[in-house]
Design an enzyme around this catalytic site. Structure first.
Site, PDB file in Angstrom:
ATOM      1  N   ARG A  14      76.695  80.103  64.124  1.00 27.88           N
ATOM      2  CA  ARG A  14      75.900  80.975  63.224  1.00 27.88           C
ATOM      3  C   ARG A  14      74.678  80.230  62.687  1.00 27.88           C
ATOM      4  NH1 ARG A  14      81.474  82.518  62.087  1.00 27.88           N
ATOM      5  NH2 ARG A  14      81.649  80.434  61.230  1.00 27.88           N
ATOM      6  N   THR A 101      79.654  70.529  56.782  1.00 24.57           N
ATOM      7  CA  THR A 101      80.359  70.130  55.559  1.00 24.57           C
ATOM      8  C   THR A 101      81.775  69.671  55.888  1.00 24.57           C
ATOM      9  OG1 THR A 101      80.891  72.463  55.248  1.00 24.57           O
ATOM     10  CG2 THR A 101      79.045  71.576  53.967  1.00 24.57           C
ATOM     11  N   ALA A 125      73.278  67.281  53.820  1.00 21.40           N
ATOM     12  CA  ALA A 125      72.933  68.329  52.849  1.00 21.40           C
ATOM     13  C   ALA A 125      74.022  69.393  52.807  1.00 21.40           C
ATOM     14  CB  ALA A 125      71.593  68.963  53.236  1.00 21.40           C
ATOM     15  N   ASN A 127      74.152  71.951  51.133  1.00 21.54           N
ATOM     16  CA  ASN A 127      73.541  73.285  51.098  1.00 21.54           C
ATOM     17  C   ASN A 127      72.028  73.138  51.245  1.00 21.54           C
ATOM     18  OD1 ASN A 127      72.736  75.994  50.440  1.00 21.54           O
ATOM     19  ND2 ASN A 127      74.771  76.254  49.539  1.00 21.54           N
ATOM     20  N   PHE A 128      71.460  73.892  52.197  1.00 22.27           N
ATOM     21  CA  PHE A 128      70.015  73.818  52.461  1.00 22.27           C
ATOM     22  C   PHE A 128      69.221  74.859  51.664  1.00 22.27           C
ATOM     23  CE2 PHE A 128      71.485  72.231  56.776  1.00 22.27           C
ATOM     24  CZ  PHE A 128      70.877  70.980  56.724  1.00 22.27           C
ATOM     25  N   HIS A 155      83.143  82.522  50.329  1.00 21.02           N
ATOM     26  CA  HIS A 155      82.565  82.434  51.676  1.00 21.02           C
ATOM     27  C   HIS A 155      83.238  83.413  52.629  1.00 21.02           C
ATOM     28  CE1 HIS A 155      80.831  78.617  50.263  1.00 21.02           C
ATOM     29  NE2 HIS A 155      79.961  78.778  51.253  1.00 21.02           N
ATOM     30  N   LYS A 159      85.193  80.260  57.709  1.00 25.95           N
ATOM     31  CA  LYS A 159      84.889  78.911  57.223  1.00 25.95           C
ATOM     32  C   LYS A 159      86.121  78.005  57.354  1.00 25.95           C
ATOM     33  CE  LYS A 159      82.656  76.411  53.480  1.00 25.95           C
ATOM     34  NZ  LYS A 159      81.917  75.609  54.465  1.00 25.95           N
ATOM     35  N   GLY A 165      81.394  72.473  50.761  1.00 29.12           N
ATOM     36  CA  GLY A 165      80.586  71.289  50.447  1.00 29.12           C
ATOM     37  C   GLY A 165      79.779  71.501  49.179  1.00 29.12           C
ATOM     38  N   THR A 166      79.286  72.725  48.999  1.00 28.35           N
ATOM     39  CA  THR A 166      78.495  73.039  47.801  1.00 28.35           C
ATOM     40  C   THR A 166      79.352  72.962  46.540  1.00 28.35           C
ATOM     41  OG1 THR A 166      77.267  74.573  49.206  1.00 28.35           O
ATOM     42  CG2 THR A 166      76.918  74.766  46.823  1.00 28.35           C
TER      43      THR A 166
HETATM   44  N1  LIG Z   1      74.347  72.856  54.696  1.00 26.29           N
HETATM   45  C1  LIG Z   1      74.214  74.176  54.680  1.00 26.29           C
HETATM   46  O1  LIG Z   1      73.333  74.754  54.016  1.00 26.29           O
HETATM   47  C2  LIG Z   1      75.151  74.989  55.503  1.00 26.29           C
HETATM   48  C3  LIG Z   1      76.161  74.354  56.136  1.00 26.29           C
HETATM   49  N2  LIG Z   1      77.029  75.069  56.895  1.00 26.29           N
HETATM   50  C4  LIG Z   1      78.009  74.270  57.612  1.00 26.29           C
HETATM   51  O2  LIG Z   1      77.540  74.141  58.950  1.00 26.29           O
HETATM   52  C5  LIG Z   1      78.648  74.066  59.833  1.00 26.29           C
HETATM   53  C6  LIG Z   1      78.512  75.147  60.895  1.00 26.29           C
HETATM   54  O3  LIG Z   1      78.634  76.409  60.285  1.00 26.29           O
HETATM   55  P1  LIG Z   1      78.562  77.755  61.141  1.00 26.29           P
HETATM   56  O4  LIG Z   1      77.335  77.759  61.974  1.00 26.29           O
HETATM   57  O5  LIG Z   1      78.814  78.863  60.203  1.00 26.29           O
HETATM   58  O6  LIG Z   1      79.850  77.561  62.081  1.00 26.29           O
HETATM   59  P2  LIG Z   1      80.110  78.153  63.537  1.00 26.29           P
HETATM   60  O7  LIG Z   1      81.589  78.113  63.728  1.00 26.29           O
HETATM   61  O8  LIG Z   1      79.404  79.446  63.707  1.00 26.29           O
HETATM   62  O9  LIG Z   1      79.419  77.095  64.503  1.00 26.29           O
HETATM   63  C7  LIG Z   1      79.967  75.842  64.753  1.00 26.29           C
HETATM   64  C8  LIG Z   1      79.505  75.380  66.121  1.00 26.29           C
HETATM   65  O10 LIG Z   1      80.087  74.104  66.393  1.00 26.29           O
HETATM   66  C9  LIG Z   1      80.603  74.134  67.714  1.00 26.29           C
HETATM   67  N3  LIG Z   1      81.714  73.218  67.913  1.00 26.29           N
HETATM   68  C10 LIG Z   1      82.961  73.296  67.421  1.00 26.29           C
HETATM   69  N4  LIG Z   1      83.728  72.302  67.888  1.00 26.29           N
HETATM   70  C11 LIG Z   1      82.938  71.601  68.718  1.00 26.29           C
HETATM   71  C12 LIG Z   1      83.152  70.466  69.539  1.00 26.29           C
HETATM   72  N5  LIG Z   1      84.352  69.869  69.587  1.00 26.29           N
HETATM   73  N6  LIG Z   1      82.111  70.005  70.267  1.00 26.29           N
HETATM   74  C13 LIG Z   1      80.886  70.591  70.208  1.00 26.29           C
HETATM   75  N7  LIG Z   1      80.633  71.687  69.455  1.00 26.29           N
HETATM   76  C14 LIG Z   1      81.645  72.170  68.728  1.00 26.29           C
HETATM   77  C15 LIG Z   1      81.077  75.547  67.891  1.00 26.29           C
HETATM   78  O11 LIG Z   1      81.238  75.841  69.274  1.00 26.29           O
HETATM   79  P3  LIG Z   1      82.397  76.862  69.756  1.00 26.29           P
HETATM   80  O12 LIG Z   1      81.808  78.211  69.619  1.00 26.29           O
HETATM   81  O13 LIG Z   1      82.633  76.444  71.185  1.00 26.29           O
HETATM   82  O14 LIG Z   1      83.588  76.632  68.873  1.00 26.29           O
HETATM   83  C16 LIG Z   1      79.952  76.322  67.245  1.00 26.29           C
HETATM   84  O15 LIG Z   1      78.873  76.528  68.129  1.00 26.29           O
HETATM   85  C17 LIG Z   1      79.895  74.181  58.961  1.00 26.29           C
HETATM   86  O16 LIG Z   1      80.369  72.894  58.644  1.00 26.29           O
HETATM   87  C18 LIG Z   1      79.375  74.850  57.697  1.00 26.29           C
HETATM   88  O17 LIG Z   1      80.154  74.541  56.573  1.00 26.29           O
HETATM   89  C19 LIG Z   1      76.911  76.412  57.057  1.00 26.29           C
HETATM   90  C20 LIG Z   1      75.924  77.097  56.425  1.00 26.29           C
HETATM   91  C21 LIG Z   1      74.969  76.440  55.588  1.00 26.29           C
HETATM   92  O1  LIG Z   2      80.295  77.442  55.952  1.00 25.24           O
HETATM   93  C1  LIG Z   2      79.339  78.034  55.384  1.00 25.24           C
HETATM   94  O2  LIG Z   2      78.992  79.168  55.682  1.00 25.24           O
HETATM   95  C2  LIG Z   2      78.594  77.295  54.360  1.00 25.24           C
HETATM   96  N1  LIG Z   2      78.874  76.052  54.148  1.00 25.24           N
HETATM   97  C3  LIG Z   2      78.233  75.168  53.232  1.00 25.24           C
HETATM   98  C4  LIG Z   2      79.226  74.689  52.203  1.00 25.24           C
HETATM   99  O3  LIG Z   2      80.359  74.361  52.573  1.00 25.24           O
HETATM  100  O4  LIG Z   2      78.874  74.595  51.032  1.00 25.24           O
HETATM  101  C5  LIG Z   2      76.962  75.751  52.660  1.00 25.24           C
HETATM  102  C6  LIG Z   2      76.980  77.223  52.428  1.00 25.24           C
HETATM  103  O5  LIG Z   2      77.754  77.461  51.311  1.00 25.24           O
HETATM  104  C7  LIG Z   2      77.492  77.969  53.649  1.00 25.24           C
END
Ligand SMILES: NC(=O)C1=CN([C@@H]2O[C@H](COP(=O)(O)OP(=O)(O)OC[C@H]3O[C@@H](n4cnc5c(N)ncnc54)[C@H](OP(=O)(O)O)[C@@H]3O)[C@@H](O)[C@H]2O)C=CC1
Ligand SMILES: O=C(O)C1=N[C@H](C(=O)O)C[C@H](O)C1
Length: 266
Positions: A14, A101, A125, A127-128, A155, A159, A165-166
């Site tokens: 995502r 996170t 980070a 949270n961005f 959330h 998740k 993480g936030t």
């Molecule tokens: N810092 C911020 O502002 C934010 C942080 N996040 C964090 O970002 C991370 C991703 O979130 P989100 O996009 O919602 O999660 P998703 O589950 O949508 O995406 C995670 C991705 O990681 C891949 N993945 C999982 N396991 C592996 C592996 N062993 N090797 C390679 N790739 C792998 C998945 O592939 P597959 O489809 O094959 O499983 C998928 O494409 C989370 O930790 C979330 O908490 C989220 C939103 C905001």
């Molecule tokens: O997994 C998410 O979606 C998000 N993860 C981050 C967190 O763990 O704080 C940032 C945001 O809240 C979205």
């Protein structure tokens, strides 16, 4: 103009998809590759649902970093794989921007040491989103006056990590300024285990997971006769992208690890 060469890990996720669009639409960024656990050998544009970018996909991070020679790895995966990717990137002298996170304090310490040893930037980070950073800063401000506080993070139900993480970062910031205290009745008992949520330095943290939600958090403060509620909502994942852009630009100009955007946005 010298473009920043970026590799995105987790491109089908995502957040990963949003990050690909950001790379495509930002003039000084060049996406040179992606790390995915499937689609080895394909181009990003060959994968249904991903933007039209010709960069190659690798399943192996070592091959990816060796062949594409990026300036920055952007990791948006899972705690286990994100930890491994970040360590590997730093070991190759590649800077890292980590949105993933679920890292432990030990992970952060180890990564900090690695970044310092290599003399390169790494930004972790939780949270961005700019609004989320302000929510955390305002909460820290309020905690000077309200020592009773509970954090409720909400959330989507895909998740993996809890608390978010936030949520953890907010508790850490609050605990730096809050008068230490144990909240609630001194003889309070949980009739059902977990009823009072997780605890960080005496601050209670509650995690809600529901379909339909994206990323939300309320910080509730109370004192005699009044309460204060600070709330942030991300309604889409585009809300995180200006923070990713800022981090990719900033990480090029620092030589150590920064944990949290509040240290970059004054
Ligand atoms: N810092 C911020 O502002 C934010 C942080 N996040 C964090 O970002 C991370 C991703 O979130 P989100 O996009 O919602 O999660 P998703 O589950 O949508 O995406 C995670 C991705 O990681 C891949 N993945 C999982 N396991 C592996 C592996 N062993 N090797 C390679 N790739 C792998 C998945 O592939 P597959 O489809 O094959 O499983 C998928 O494409 C989370 O930790 C979330 O908490 C989220 C939103 C905001
Ligand atoms: O997994 C998410 O979606 C998000 N993860 C981050 C967190 O763990 O704080 C940032 C945001 O809240 C979205």
């Amino acid at each position: 103009m010298n473009k920043v060469k970026v590799v995105v890990a987790g491109p089908r996720g995502r957040m990963g998809i949003e990050a690909l669009h950001l790379m495509k639409n930002t003039e000084n960024f060049e996406l040179v590759g992606a790390i995915d656990r499937v689609n080895e050998g394909k181009k990003i544009s060959d994968v249904e649902g991903l933007p039209a970018i010709d960069a190659p996909i690798y399943t192996d991070i070592h091959t990816c970093l060796t062949e594409t020679k990026p300036d920055v790895l952007v990791d948006l995966t899972t705690p286990e794989i994100g930890r491994l990717h970040t360590k590997t990137a730093l070991s190759y002298g590649v800077r890292a921007v980590v949105g993933t996170t679920g890292f432990s304090e030990e992970d952060l310490t180890e990564l900090k040491e690695m970044a310092e040893e290599k003399g390169i930037g790494c930004i972790i980070a939780p949270n961005f989103a700019i609004g989320a950073i302000l929510m955390m800063k305002f909460s820290q401000m309020a905690a000077r006056y309200f020592s009773d506080v509970e954090i409720i993070e909400l959330h989507h139900d895909r998740k993996l990590d809890a608390p978010s993480g936030t949520g953890i970062k907010t508790a850490e910031l609050i605990s730096k300024v809050r008068e230490p205290k144990k909240q609630g009745h001194p003889e309070e008992k949980e009739i059902i285990e977990g009823a009072r949520g997780a605890e960080f330095d005496g601050i209670h943290l509650h995690s809600v997971r529901l379909p339909g939600l994206i990323a939300h958090q309320e910080v509730l403060f109370g004192r005699d006769g009044e309460s204060l509620k600070i709330r942030h909502d991300s309604y889409n994942r585009a809300s995180f992208m200006s923070g990713v852009e800022l981090c990719v630009n900033t990480v090029m100009n620092i030589d150590s690890l920064v944990y949290g955007l509040e240290n970059i946005i004054e």
